[in-house]
Design a protein around this motif. Structure first.
Motif, PDB file in Angstrom:
ATOM      1  N   LYS A 166    -125.526 106.261  45.874  1.00 24.06           N
ATOM      2  CA  LYS A 166    -124.615 106.506  46.987  1.00 24.06           C
ATOM      3  C   LYS A 166    -123.546 105.420  47.074  1.00 24.06           C
ATOM      4  O   LYS A 166    -122.410 105.674  47.459  1.00 24.06           O
ATOM      5  N   LYS A 167    -123.927 104.213  46.714  1.00 22.69           N
ATOM      6  CA  LYS A 167    -122.980 103.085  46.723  1.00 22.69           C
ATOM      7  C   LYS A 167    -122.040 103.165  45.528  1.00 22.69           C
ATOM      8  O   LYS A 167    -120.848 102.900  45.617  1.00 22.69           O
ATOM      9  N   PHE A 168    -122.597 103.547  44.364  1.00 23.10           N
ATOM     10  CA  PHE A 168    -121.815 103.634  43.138  1.00 23.10           C
ATOM     11  C   PHE A 168    -121.544 105.106  42.834  1.00 23.10           C
ATOM     12  O   PHE A 168    -122.465 105.886  42.595  1.00 23.10           O
ATOM     13  N   GLU A 169    -120.268 105.484  42.840  1.00 22.44           N
ATOM     14  CA  GLU A 169    -119.915 106.890  42.715  1.00 22.44           C
ATOM     15  C   GLU A 169    -118.606 107.073  41.969  1.00 22.44           C
ATOM     16  O   GLU A 169    -117.821 106.133  41.812  1.00 22.44           O
ATOM     17  N   ILE A 170    -118.378 108.293  41.525  1.00 24.06           N
ATOM     18  CA  ILE A 170    -117.129 108.634  40.847  1.00 24.06           C
ATOM     19  C   ILE A 170    -115.990 108.577  41.858  1.00 24.06           C
ATOM     20  O   ILE A 170    -116.125 109.081  42.971  1.00 24.06           O
ATOM     21  N   PRO A 171    -114.846 107.984  41.506  1.00 25.36           N
ATOM     22  CA  PRO A 171    -113.727 107.938  42.462  1.00 25.36           C
ATOM     23  C   PRO A 171    -113.190 109.328  42.758  1.00 25.36           C
ATOM     24  O   PRO A 171    -113.220 110.225  41.906  1.00 25.36           O
TER      25      PRO A 171
END
Length: 348
Positions: A166-171
């Motif tokens: 959830k913190k690291f995601e596709i822009p």
């Protein structure tokens, strides 16, 4: 990982050899119970200076009031002593690294050279004894599972650690535009502690020859040496906030992962952001990177091998969705489901 376990069993206290609230602010949500070692000089910051006392610290805890105790450890916590009626489940990060797989690397450090061979022999003997105390082992990867069998002679199941997808995601992309191909960026990325076994010097050596843009995030004892050897195309960014780190993940061309890790969260964080990984063919990366789909591998662990793979790397061969989909297999929700299911199975 501990926070995810806390979400499953929020009333369970956290026992630990030492506890420093300043460097572990995330633990404030726990009821933390440190051992007697917490009162020793410098122990809160350098517990490794007391290797012969840490086993005693964990053995000193009493768990008579618990039905289940989970030790999350790469070292001494598995040596806790429980009653026969208490289930002791060890979630093993790796067999004690400084005594086994990382022995030679670890004892090169000057402040540890004073330890004599009899002390090492004692610690190894204690470690093998302690490894027989858990009722069952769970490994963080197949890589670690093999080590548990080799060094301890114990069988284990595998439950992968959680990644904060959830913190690291596709822009986000402009409306109406599909995210079928990865955006082309002009720099490659390394996210790592700058310590010898991480082998960041291999990446620096490769990019010194290539002259391509490289950004390195992290700090450590190797920082000064790496900066001296690096050419101007290599930028050192130091420690960043999670928000800043996210931006570099999302905008890099690919992540480079040159070390052997027990598991390795960084490649999955990059993939969660839709970016492929160029990793050493070994360790946990073999379980988290899919060849020709979410990344590629180089071998042996040399600048020459890395340069060859970098020259062959084509960004258009990878899709952000594929990278993200692979990372989602390691989500916190899946970890919590699998771990709870395993404990329930063992306590029936």
């Amino acid at each position: 990982m501990l926070e995810a376990l806390h979400e499953i069993w929020p009333e369970a206290p956290l026992y630990t050899a030492v506890y420093n609230p300043t460097t572990a602010p995330w633990a404030k949500k726990f009821q933390v119970i440190p051992s007697f070692l917490n009162k020793f000089p410098l122990a809160k910051k350098h517990h490794e200076a007391y290797p012969w006392l840490t086993p005693l610290a964990f053995e000193s805890f009493a768990f008579s009031g618990y039905d289940v105790v989970i030790s999350v450890t790469s070292a001494e916590a598995k040596g806790i002593i429980t009653r026969p009626s208490t289930l002791h489940l060890c979630y093993c990060l790796t067999p004690t690294r400084y005594l086994w797989s990382g022995y030679e690397e670890y004892f090169r450090q000057p402040f540890l050279k004073f330890l004599s061979q009899p002390v090492i022999t004692y610690l190894r003997r204690w470690d093998k004894t302690a490894a027989q105390r858990p009722d069952t082992f769970i490994a963080i990867s197949k890589n670690v599972q093999k080590r548990i069998k080799k060094y301890y002679g114990r069988e284990s199941e595998v439950i992968y650690p959680p990644v904060d997808i959830k913190k690291f995601e596709i822009p986000a992309l402009p409306a109406g535009r599909r995210n079928s191909k990865l955006e082309t960026s002009n720099f490659f990325l390394v996210v790592s502690r700058l310590v010898p076994y991480k082998k960041v010097d291999i990446v620096v050596g490769a990019f010194n020859q290539l002259g391509w843009p490289l950004k390195i995030i992290g700090s450590g004892s190797e920082g000064r040496r790496l900066k001296i050897m690096a050419k101007p195309n290599i930028e050192f960014l130091g420690q960043l906030t999670d928000e800043e780190l996210l931006g570099y993940y999302q905008n890099c061309r690919a992540l480079i992962f040159p070390q052997v890790e027990d598991f390795g969260l960084v490649p999955l964080e990059a993939q969660a952001c839709g970016k492929p990984v160029i990793a050493l063919k070994g360790g946990g990366a073999l379980e988290t990177v899919i060849e020709k789909r979410t990344g590629t591998f180089f071998y042996p662990q040399t600048p020459t091998a890395l340069i060859k793979r970098l020259k062959e790397f084509k960004i258009n061969n990878y899709r952000a969705e594929d990278c993200r989909e692979n990372a989602e297999r390691f989500s916190k929700e899946i970890f919590k489901k699998n771990f709870k299911k395993e404990v329930e199975k063992l306590t029936k």
